[in-house]
Design an enzyme around this catalytic site. Structure first.
Site, PDB file in Angstrom:
ATOM      1  N   HIS A 197       1.072  -1.229   0.057  1.00 26.51           N
ATOM      2  CA  HIS A 197       0.010  -0.001  -0.013  1.00 26.51           C
ATOM      3  C   HIS A 197       0.849   1.226  -0.019  1.00 26.51           C
ATOM      4  O   HIS A 197       2.105   1.224  -0.034  1.00 26.51           O
ATOM      5  CB  HIS A 197      -0.989  -0.085   1.288  1.00 26.51           C
ATOM      6  N   ASP A 199       0.974   5.324   1.982  1.00 28.65           N
ATOM      7  CA  ASP A 199       0.055   5.766   3.184  1.00 28.65           C
ATOM      8  C   ASP A 199      -0.705   6.955   2.729  1.00 28.65           C
ATOM      9  O   ASP A 199      -0.120   7.802   1.843  1.00 28.65           O
ATOM     10  CB  ASP A 199       1.041   6.289   4.096  1.00 28.65           C
ATOM     11  N   HIS A 254       4.670   0.283  -0.372  1.00 30.38           N
ATOM     12  CA  HIS A 254       5.493  -0.370   0.636  1.00 30.38           C
ATOM     13  C   HIS A 254       4.687  -1.652   1.320  1.00 30.38           C
ATOM     14  O   HIS A 254       3.558  -1.715   1.111  1.00 30.38           O
ATOM     15  CB  HIS A 254       6.287   0.349   1.700  1.00 30.38           C
ATOM     16  N   ARG A 264       9.119  -8.143  15.208  1.00 29.01           N
ATOM     17  CA  ARG A 264       9.477  -6.883  14.730  1.00 29.01           C
ATOM     18  C   ARG A 264       8.617  -5.982  15.216  1.00 29.01           C
ATOM     19  O   ARG A 264       7.299  -6.354  15.273  1.00 29.01           O
ATOM     20  CB  ARG A 264       9.589  -7.048  13.237  1.00 29.01           C
TER      21      ARG A 264
HETATM   22  C1  GA4 Z   1      -2.030   2.407   5.930  1.00 28.00           C
HETATM   23  C2  GA4 Z   1      -1.258   3.322   6.735  1.00 28.00           C
HETATM   24  C3  GA4 Z   1      -1.983   3.480   8.337  1.00 28.00           C
HETATM   25  O1  GA4 Z   1      -1.531   2.570   9.023  1.00 28.00           O
HETATM   26  C4  GA4 Z   1      -3.405   3.607   8.417  1.00 28.00           C
HETATM   27  C5  GA4 Z   1      -3.840   2.411   7.634  1.00 28.00           C
HETATM   28  C6  GA4 Z   1      -5.565   2.080   7.875  1.00 28.00           C
HETATM   29  C7  GA4 Z   1      -5.859   1.109   8.864  1.00 28.00           C
HETATM   30  O2  GA4 Z   1      -5.224   0.211   9.026  1.00 28.00           O
HETATM   31  O3  GA4 Z   1      -6.963   1.333   9.189  1.00 28.00           O
HETATM   32  C8  GA4 Z   1      -5.761   1.618   6.245  1.00 28.00           C
HETATM   33  C9  GA4 Z   1      -4.484   1.824   5.383  1.00 28.00           C
HETATM   34  C10 GA4 Z   1      -3.599   2.817   6.190  1.00 28.00           C
HETATM   35  C11 GA4 Z   1      -4.742   2.332   4.115  1.00 28.00           C
HETATM   36  C12 GA4 Z   1      -6.175   1.943   3.386  1.00 28.00           C
HETATM   37  C13 GA4 Z   1      -7.060   1.469   4.323  1.00 28.00           C
HETATM   38  C14 GA4 Z   1      -6.833   2.369   5.629  1.00 28.00           C
HETATM   39  C15 GA4 Z   1      -6.311   0.133   6.200  1.00 28.00           C
HETATM   40  C16 GA4 Z   1      -6.900   0.273   4.908  1.00 28.00           C
HETATM   41  C17 GA4 Z   1      -7.398  -0.821   4.227  1.00 28.00           C
HETATM   42  C18 GA4 Z   1      -3.826   3.665   9.750  1.00 28.00           C
HETATM   43  C19 GA4 Z   1      -3.879   4.781   7.409  1.00 28.00           C
HETATM   44  O4  GA4 Z   1      -4.271   5.670   7.794  1.00 28.00           O
HETATM   45  O5  GA4 Z   1      -3.985   4.249   6.130  1.00 28.00           O
END
Ligand code: GA4
Length: 332
Positions: A197, A199, A254, A264
């Site tokens: 994904h 961010d 990433h 980890r």
């Molecule tokens: C990825 C980055 C952060 O960890 C996060 C994630 C969020 C979650 O875990 O709830 C998301 C992911 C993240 C991106 C797409 C969506 C939302 C899980 C998911 C499938 C907290 C964020 O802000 O986006």
């Protein structure tokens, strides 16, 4: 839905850039801009964050994650803030991890800490607040450096968004358990800790213990491991910074894989604007005949789109300007 297995593509140990914050500022800002343009990721050394701040939060995280599941389930669920296990987001993505997801607002931290660490919530919330302050400073310093490198007259044009008292920044502690050594012998492959994904926020500041697992994806589909160092930060460009720079910076795709006999833990600050902030290409970055690649959107709109889609979705494409031939897709 994301299938939690690792594609066996070739990986390469190409280094990612390093930004040494003790270097001359003019040189640094050029280097930071280049790293954001070419890689969307770099390491930060000599950041002046005291080791005790990093180690204190690591200790709190280890203490929480080493408890029996029944104890961990007493924490409020990560919907929206608290403890989560395996399930990532609401779209069926799963991974070999457990995590704590926290809003950076001190009041929210104080509330959730009571459920995460009922014996000593103040100790937990102090470690969290102290770490957030330090990581936010690193993020702002980087954003001010890149603003200088991009010749933006207002050096705080981007950092101000995450310094905002109503910033929607979040902190995440990800814990990837060790692979069982017996299991390891039978299944000689890695498994997905956190699927591929980018961010959605502006800037990500990540610190991990000395266990590897973070990988970035190159344009040609290779996975590059990012070597761990517990006293460095890894900084990543998020989708919102890609939009603010009109695609000049690229958010980095990433993932985290689990493969070893050591667990980890990463501690990640995601710098975001306030929910009602508009994200639109900074006018000073547009030359007279350049059109914005993206329609203006608020962080709330983008967050909602991101959270309602599965991990691998190239979500920025949903916000491309209708007549934008220049769009660079963020999909792999
Ligand atoms: C990825 C980055 C952060 O960890 C996060 C994630 C969020 C979650 O875990 O709830 C998301 C992911 C993240 C991106 C797409 C969506 C939302 C899980 C998911 C499938 C907290 C964020 O802000 O986006």
């Amino acid at each position: 839905m994301f299938v939690p297995s690792v594609r066996t593509k070739k990986t390469s140990a190409v280094g990612i850039p390093t930004i040494d914050l003790s270097m001359q500022r003019s040189e640094l800002s050029e280097l930071a801009v280049r790293a954001c343009e070419q890689y969307g990721i770099f390491k930060v050394v000599n950041h002046r964050v005291p080791k005790r701040v990093l180690l204190r939060l690591e200790e709190e995280g280890n203490r929480f994650f080493s408890q029996p599941v029944s104890e961990k389930l007493l924490a409020s669920p990560a919907a929206p803030f608290g403890y989560g296990s395996r399930n990532i987001g609401s779209h069926g993505d799963v991974g070999e991890l457990e995590y704590l997801l926290l809003h950076t607002d001190p009041q929210s931290i104080s509330q959730v800490s009571k459920t995460i660490s009922s014996k000593d919530p103040a100790k937990f919330s102090c470690a969290v607040n102290e770490y957030i302050e330090a990581a936010r400073e690193v993020a702002c310093e980087i954003l001010e450096l890149v603003a200088e490198g991009l010749r933006i007259p207002d050096k705080m044009a981007i950092s101000r968004l995450i310094r905002d008292a109503h910033s929607d920044s979040v902190l995440r502690l990800n814990h990837y358990p060790a692979t069982d050594p017996c299991h390891d012998e039978v299944v000689a492959t890695n498994s997905i800790g956190f699927g591929e994904h980018s961010d959605p926020q502006i800037l990500t500041v990540l610190r991990s213990n000395d266990v590897s697992g973070l990988q970035i994806s190159t344009q040609d589909g290779l996975w590059i491991p990012v070597p761990p160092d517990p006293f460095e930060f890894v900084v990543m460009v998020g989708d919102s910074l890609q939009a603010l720079t009109n695609g000049r910076f690229r958010s980095v795709r990433h993932r985290a894989v689990t493969s070893g006999s050591k667990s980890r833990m990463s501690m990640i600050f995601f710098g975001a604007p306030a929910l009602n902030s508009w994200i639109t290409p900074l006018p000073v970055l547009l030359s007279p005949h350049q059109r914005p690649l993206y329609k203006p959107f608020t962080w709330a709109q983008y967050k909602q789109a991101a959270y309602s889609l599965a991990l691998q979705h190239a979500r920025l494409d949903l916000f491309k300007a209708p007549d934008s031939p220049l769009l660079i897709s963020a999909s792999p």
